[in-house]
Scaffold this motif. Structure first.
Motif, PDB file in Angstrom:
ATOM      1  N   SER A 198     -51.583  46.201  53.160  1.00  0.00           N
ATOM      2  CA  SER A 198     -51.688  46.152  51.697  1.00  0.00           C
ATOM      3  C   SER A 198     -53.019  46.734  51.239  1.00  0.00           C
ATOM      4  O   SER A 198     -53.091  47.460  50.238  1.00  0.00           O
ATOM      5  CB  SER A 198     -51.554  44.706  51.220  1.00  0.00           C
ATOM      6  N   LEU A 199     -54.087  46.435  51.991  1.00  0.00           N
ATOM      7  CA  LEU A 199     -55.414  46.949  51.645  1.00  0.00           C
ATOM      8  C   LEU A 199     -55.459  48.467  51.837  1.00  0.00           C
ATOM      9  O   LEU A 199     -56.010  49.198  51.000  1.00  0.00           O
ATOM     10  CB  LEU A 199     -56.466  46.266  52.526  1.00  0.00           C
ATOM     11  N   GLU A 200     -54.866  48.950  52.916  1.00  0.00           N
ATOM     12  CA  GLU A 200     -54.815  50.392  53.160  1.00  0.00           C
ATOM     13  C   GLU A 200     -54.033  51.106  52.055  1.00  0.00           C
ATOM     14  O   GLU A 200     -54.422  52.193  51.609  1.00  0.00           O
ATOM     15  CB  GLU A 200     -54.156  50.660  54.518  1.00  0.00           C
ATOM     16  N   ASN A 208     -56.280  58.482  46.166  1.00  0.00           N
ATOM     17  CA  ASN A 208     -55.284  59.549  45.995  1.00  0.00           C
ATOM     18  C   ASN A 208     -55.327  60.556  47.148  1.00  0.00           C
ATOM     19  O   ASN A 208     -55.243  61.768  46.951  1.00  0.00           O
ATOM     20  CB  ASN A 208     -55.496  60.275  44.664  1.00  0.00           C
ATOM     21  N   THR A 209     -55.491  60.038  48.364  1.00  0.00           N
ATOM     22  CA  THR A 209     -55.494  60.905  49.532  1.00  0.00           C
ATOM     23  C   THR A 209     -55.262  60.078  50.779  1.00  0.00           C
ATOM     24  O   THR A 209     -55.390  58.851  50.762  1.00  0.00           O
ATOM     25  CB  THR A 209     -56.825  61.680  49.658  1.00  0.00           C
ATOM     26  N   ILE A 214     -60.888  60.677  54.304  1.00  0.00           N
ATOM     27  CA  ILE A 214     -62.127  60.124  53.736  1.00  0.00           C
ATOM     28  C   ILE A 214     -63.106  59.989  54.883  1.00  0.00           C
ATOM     29  O   ILE A 214     -63.243  58.954  55.530  1.00  0.00           O
ATOM     30  CB  ILE A 214     -61.877  58.756  53.058  1.00  0.00           C
ATOM     31  N   SER A 215     -63.791  61.067  55.155  1.00  0.00           N
ATOM     32  CA  SER A 215     -64.585  61.158  56.371  1.00  0.00           C
ATOM     33  C   SER A 215     -65.757  62.112  56.183  1.00  0.00           C
ATOM     34  O   SER A 215     -65.602  63.201  55.645  1.00  0.00           O
ATOM     35  CB  SER A 215     -63.688  61.657  57.517  1.00  0.00           C
TER      36      SER A 215
END
Length: 285
Positions: A198-200, A208-209, A214-215
């Motif tokens: 759920s958190l992911e 929005n990706t 995100i790195s």
């Protein structure tokens, strides 16, 4: 004793969130997000302002509902911008400041969202980058030096905003993958698979990706700014492999491997090398 108490506290919090995940999933996700994004250290008041920051010119920037606190040590037209990390503030630069002042440069430090004297309750790289952009538009920095999460944010900032005044970026102990940060957090609290998923989902929708994108290594691969990455092989907060990932993807970067400095990376010899990188055209040895 403190470690045992901290262990029991985190597991208790995790158990409660897991319980909420069964009876009230939305509340569980929101609570987990709060613990993940809200720093619990790093704030102070005017009355408790560290001596190092009292010596600077203090300036508060109001932007919409945000209050952004900055500190300026005035010098020449060259501007160095200092970006601290998670649960910290601008006083973390106390030991490096004397070395940077030797250059005669103007030095600008910022308290990130929910840190120091800046407003807010949450600290995310997106919000932090917005703060950095607001301050950068005013001071037009040439160099950025950043620590830990501040390092990830500075790379993300340059990827997103492509600031042409930034010529060099120094990162100290910066993490690369958001997924690793999130995994470490959910493991610490022993969150259930249901809450984790759920958190992911929440962050995937918010950002929005794909979370794998995100790195810092992804952001660094898309910037042309010169970089210097510093990471300690014994860093227990952000593993050494994270620094190597970023270095492998950054087009124009130097990498300094240290040992025994840990995550904080306070060291006079290291500061000298950073100074050389910023103000000497030859590679750091």
């Amino acid at each position: 004793m403190k470690k045992t108490f901290y262990f029991l506290l985190t597991k208790s919090i995790g158990s409660y969130i897991n319980f909420l995940g069964v009876v009230s999933p939305n509340k569980a996700t929101q609570m987990a997000h709060g613990y993940f994004s809200q720093p619990r250290k790093g704030k102070f008041t005017i009355d408790t302002l560290p001596k190092t920051l009292k010596e600077a010119q203090s300036e508060t920037i109001q932007h919409n509902d945000d209050v952004i606190q900055t500190y300026i040590w005035k010098g020449n037209e060259t501007v160095i911008f200092l970006i601290h990390g998670w649960e910290s503030n601008s006083s973390r630069w106390k030991k490096m400041l004397p070395h940077l002042k030797k250059s005669g440069s103007t030095i600008v430090a910022i308290d990130g969202p929910a840190q120091g004297l800046s407003s807010g309750k949450e600290l995310t790289i997106i919000k932090y980058a917005e703060y950095i952009d607001i301050v950068s538009k005013k001071y037009q920095p040439n160099y950025m030096i950043s620590h830990s999460m501040g390092g990830m944010t500075s790379i993300y900032y340059q990827y997103k905003y492509q600031n042409p005044t930034i010529k060099k970026i120094v990162t100290l102990g910066a993490p690369s993958d958001f997924t690793i940060i999130l995994k470490n957090f959910t493991s610490l609290l022993s969150l259930s698979n249901k809450v984790v998923k759920s958190l992911e989902k929440k962050y995937t929708e918010f950002l929005n990706t794909n979370l794998d994108l995100i790195s810092s290594k992804e952001f660094a691969s898309k910037i042309d700014t010169k970089g210097l990455i510093v990471h300690d092989v014994e860093d227990k907060i952000v593993l050494f492999e994270e620094g190597k990932k970023i270095a492998e993807s950054w087009k124009d970067v130097q990498f300094i491997e240290t040992k025994g400095l840990g995550h904080k990376l306070h060291d006079d010899e290291l500061y000298r090398k950073i100074y050389v990188f910023l103000f000497n055209p030859h590679p750091v040895q």
